[in-house]
Scaffold this active site. Structure first.
Site, PDB file in Angstrom:
ATOM      1  CE1 TYR A  71      -4.402   1.364   0.705  1.00 39.69           C
ATOM      2  CE2 TYR A  71      -3.051   3.094   1.622  1.00 39.69           C
ATOM      3  CZ  TYR A  71      -4.272   2.650   1.151  1.00 39.69           C
ATOM      4  OH  TYR A  71      -5.347   3.503   1.142  1.00 39.69           O
ATOM      5  CE1 TYR A 123      -5.505   6.441  -0.917  1.00 40.72           C
ATOM      6  CE2 TYR A 123      -7.272   7.992  -1.328  1.00 40.72           C
ATOM      7  CZ  TYR A 123      -6.533   7.236  -0.446  1.00 40.72           C
ATOM      8  OH  TYR A 123      -6.822   7.273   0.886  1.00 40.72           O
TER       9      TYR A 123
END
Lengths: 326, 392
Positions: B296, B346
């Protein structure tokens, strides 16, 4: 000369500028694919009619088109301010109404609105020019910004065959800025009165901390059962699960455990960069606090700091920290 | 006790996504139903079969409305996972648990948002109303001092990390450069054909020092959905399944939402360590068995920390791992081959899970050779989650 005479003279001068057509203002480049692509990317507009020749070939247009809202972009002078070759500039016989208004003290300007009308799509290869005239001037108006005149410019866009492809009406307010004693300082480094800082949410668990600051005390919550100190405060002690608690006053001495120099977003209540530290108090707990009395580039981890209880505005008192002289 | 396991019980059998943009031009709900139906079509499962849904507490599209619009009949499990992007793999864990226990047959998880055109998480909490609820009061320890954005909270940990490990801003930059290199060859990435150099990174402006602009992920509009069903059924479906060998959540060691400033060692992400420990145990694997990972990347510093917590580098040594190019194609552990959230989009980590599925299937644009098992992580700096996905 009275104000009234002054106004009449001004309005007469302005009336002479109405309908006087200035131009043509030529384009530096014909309508072209690279500028279209830059525009579409900057605007985040993914319409394939603008950038995808294959897609556009199968459309009713038969080829890519320029985004209609680019109309004004083609004849812009660019960053140097130079006119494109072939442009016929404004002459002394064609005074610009905005310059006239400046001379009469209407030096403030604000764009009010802009309407565009498109008569045909533009395609790569089209060569665009524009003419500009003053279409209308309002009566003198009192506005929130000051007294002034609304001026409407009419821009006419034509192609290589002098055929009209679009129009734009651009309206401005030229006004006399109100006199003010709080003029921005010319040095520019210090801002005018700052906005207030963001407020903390205060509740039954943390109220003692915020009220302590108003009394000039930096408090640390303490478990009444096992005497462990804790911050941020909480109803239950994570060490012994007791709900009994009080607080001790911190000495205010601490060390910078980490820090951030905040540049973005620019917040009206702060300077940028804004140095903010994670301070480890000598009692062992940590808290986040703004730093004062130090340039951001000089902040170092391990630096000794001391709390400075600071009333930031009528409602908010914070513990800020200042480096301790070695 | 010993035969109770989640590992290998369920698989991701469908992935769906909208385009990724800065302005989707349509509602978040539309993005949600588009990606959900696309994922179901990818799996070859009729939407009427969906009987479980999990998503993020931060998602604005209620499970029941998505369910209603796709023509659902009987919804038997619906859940929301908290803590921002930390929820990503947690939704898959919910799905796997529901399938493994026989509660559900077909579970859909999704995240659909107009995070750029309508919300902008990166803009900051400076205008938060001073309410007494716990989470607002929590941010009250930071926002009066100007520490108002996710970037600023991460920067506090990152500064200490640099101090203790000797890593530099350039090491953060290497993470960004690697992501953008992959994005440059992924047509679905926002930064397709736009690689950056380390110099570009070093020249990008400070946001929250030591974070530069190019250390921060994008803000994006888009939606991603995944379909989870039993490993048994997965064998009969369209695509090669991505078997869920491990699925874990983690919160520990004085957990905080974005501000773990109070634990003894703020350079660690102990909750990621907890997730890693569970994943390896569930799957019966070690870091040596993992060929590639989705790490991430909302902010570059925590990519380094995660590489350490997952056991790919010793503590404080992730800088050497990235300096040696180990996160690039051909390295020890290529990561984020879709371009990551720095390069693709995102979508709160969900696009990363979809990429892991493509890698397992062998259909990714930047395909890693011989992928057997992949780690996927979720939002960090918050209570988090993770997966090990692999070939069946």
């Amino acid at each position: 000369m009275t104000d009234q005479n002054n106004n009449k003279e001004l309005e007469a001068l302005m009336a002479e500028t109405l309908g006087v057509r200035v131009g043509p203002h030529k384009s530096w480049d014909p309508v072209n694919q690279p500028m279209i692509r830059h525009w579409a990317q900057a605007m985040g507009d993914q319409n394939p009619m603008y950038t995808d020749p294959e897609y556009a070939a199968n459309s009713s247009e038969g080829s890519t088109i320029a985004p209609p809202t680019m109309l004004q972009a083609w004849t812009m002078r660019g960053v140097t301010g130079q006119h494109a070759p072939g442009t016929r500039e404004r002459t002394a016989e064609q005074p610009y109404v905005l310059d006239i208004l400046d001379e009469y003290g209407f030096v403030g300007v604000v764009a009010v609105n802009c309407d565009q009308e498109y008569f045909r799509t533009l395609k790569p290869g089209d060569d665009i020019s524009h003419y500009m005239e003053i279409e209308s001037i309002s009566e003198k108006k009192d506005t929130a910004l000051g007294t002034g005149y609304f001026v409407t410019e009419l821009w006419t866009f034509v192609d290589q065959n002098e055929e009209k492809v679009g129009e734009m009406r651009f309206r401005l307010l030229k006004f006399i800025p109100p006199k003010s004693d709080n003029k921005p300082q010319s040095s520019g480094s210090s801002k005018p009165k700052k906005a207030v800082r963001p407020r903390p949410g205060i509740n039954r668990d943390n109220r003692f901390f915020w009220e302590g600051l108003k009394e000039g005390k930096l408090l640390i919550q303490r478990c009444k059962s096992c005497e462990t100190l804790r911050h941020p405060p909480s109803p239950m002690c994570p060490s012994c699960r007791s709900l009994e608690r009080d607080a001790v006053e911190a000495s205010g001495n601490g060390v910078i455990h980490s820090f951030v120099n905040l540049h973005h977003p620019a917040l009206p209540a702060f300077d940028e960069p804004n140095p903010i530290a994670l301070v480890e108090l000598e009692e062992g707990t940590r808290l986040v606090a703004g730093l004062v009395g130090i340039e951001p580039e000089d902040v170092k981890i391990g630096m000794a700091v001391k709390a400075e209880i600071t009333q930031c505005d009528e409602e908010l008192t914070l513990a800020l920290f200042r480096p301790v002289e070695a | 006790m010993s035969n109770r396991t989640l590992s290998g019980q369920a698989a991701i059998v469908g992935i769906g996504a909208t385009e990724f943009s800065k302005n989707s031009g349509r509602s978040e709900m539309q993005l949600a139903v588009e990606c959900v139906t696309q994922a179901l079509a990818d799996a070859g499962i009729d939407p009427s079969e969906v009987d479980g849904i999990s998503t993020f507490t931060m998602d604005n599209n209620p499970e029941i409305e998505v369910f209603r619009e796709i023509g659902g009949k009987e919804l038997k499990m619906f859940s929301r996972i908290h803590y921002g992007g930390g929820a990503a793999c947690g939704t898959v864990q919910q799905a796997a648990m529901a399938v493994a226990t026989g509660v559900c047959e077909v579970v859909v998880v999704y995240r659909a948002m107009n995070e750029r055109s309508e919300y902008r998480f990166g803009a900051g909490m400076q205008d938060t109303a001073a309410e007494p609820d716990f989470e607002t009061a929590h941010y009250g320890w930071y926002i009066p001092h100007g520490l108002v954005t996710p970037a600023s909270w991460v920067a506090m940990n990152a500064q200490r990390y640099l101090h203790e490990t000797g890593a530099t801003s350039e090491d953060f930059g290497r993470v960004a450069v690697a992501a953008r290199e992959f994005a440059a060859t992924n047509p679905n990435a926002w930064f397709y054909e736009q690689p950056i150099t380390l110099e570009d990174h070093q020249n990008s402006r400070w946001i929250a020092e030591p974070l530069r602009l190019l250390d921060c992920c994008q803000e994006s509009d888009g939606g991603v959905a995944l379909v989870i069903t039993s490993a048994e059924r997965a064998k009969k479906l369209n695509k090669e399944p991505a078997l869920i060998k491990g699925a874990a959540q983690g919160a520990c060691d004085d957990p905080q939402m974005m501000t773990h400033f109070y634990r003894q060692d703020i350079t660690r992400l102990t909750e990621v360590g907890l997730v890693a420990k569970q994943l390896y145990k569930q799957a019966g694997l070690t870091p040596d068995d993992i060929q590639s990972a989705i790490i991430y990347d909302h902010f570059t510093p925590f990519v380094l920390t995660q590489l350490e917590e997952f056991g790919f580098a010793d503590k404080g040594k992730a800088k050497d791992f990235v300096r040696n190019g180990e996160i690039k194609m051909g390295g020890r552990l290529p990561i984020n081959m879709h371009g990551g959230q720095l390069g693709e989009a995102y979508i709160h980590g969900m696009n990363g899970i979809a990429e892991a599925v493509r890698q397992i299937r062998g259909e990714a644009v930047n395909q890693v050779d011989k992928v057997e098992n992949m780690i996927v992580s979720a939002g960090t700096g918050v209570p988090t989650s993770g997966l090990i996905l692999g070939k069946g």
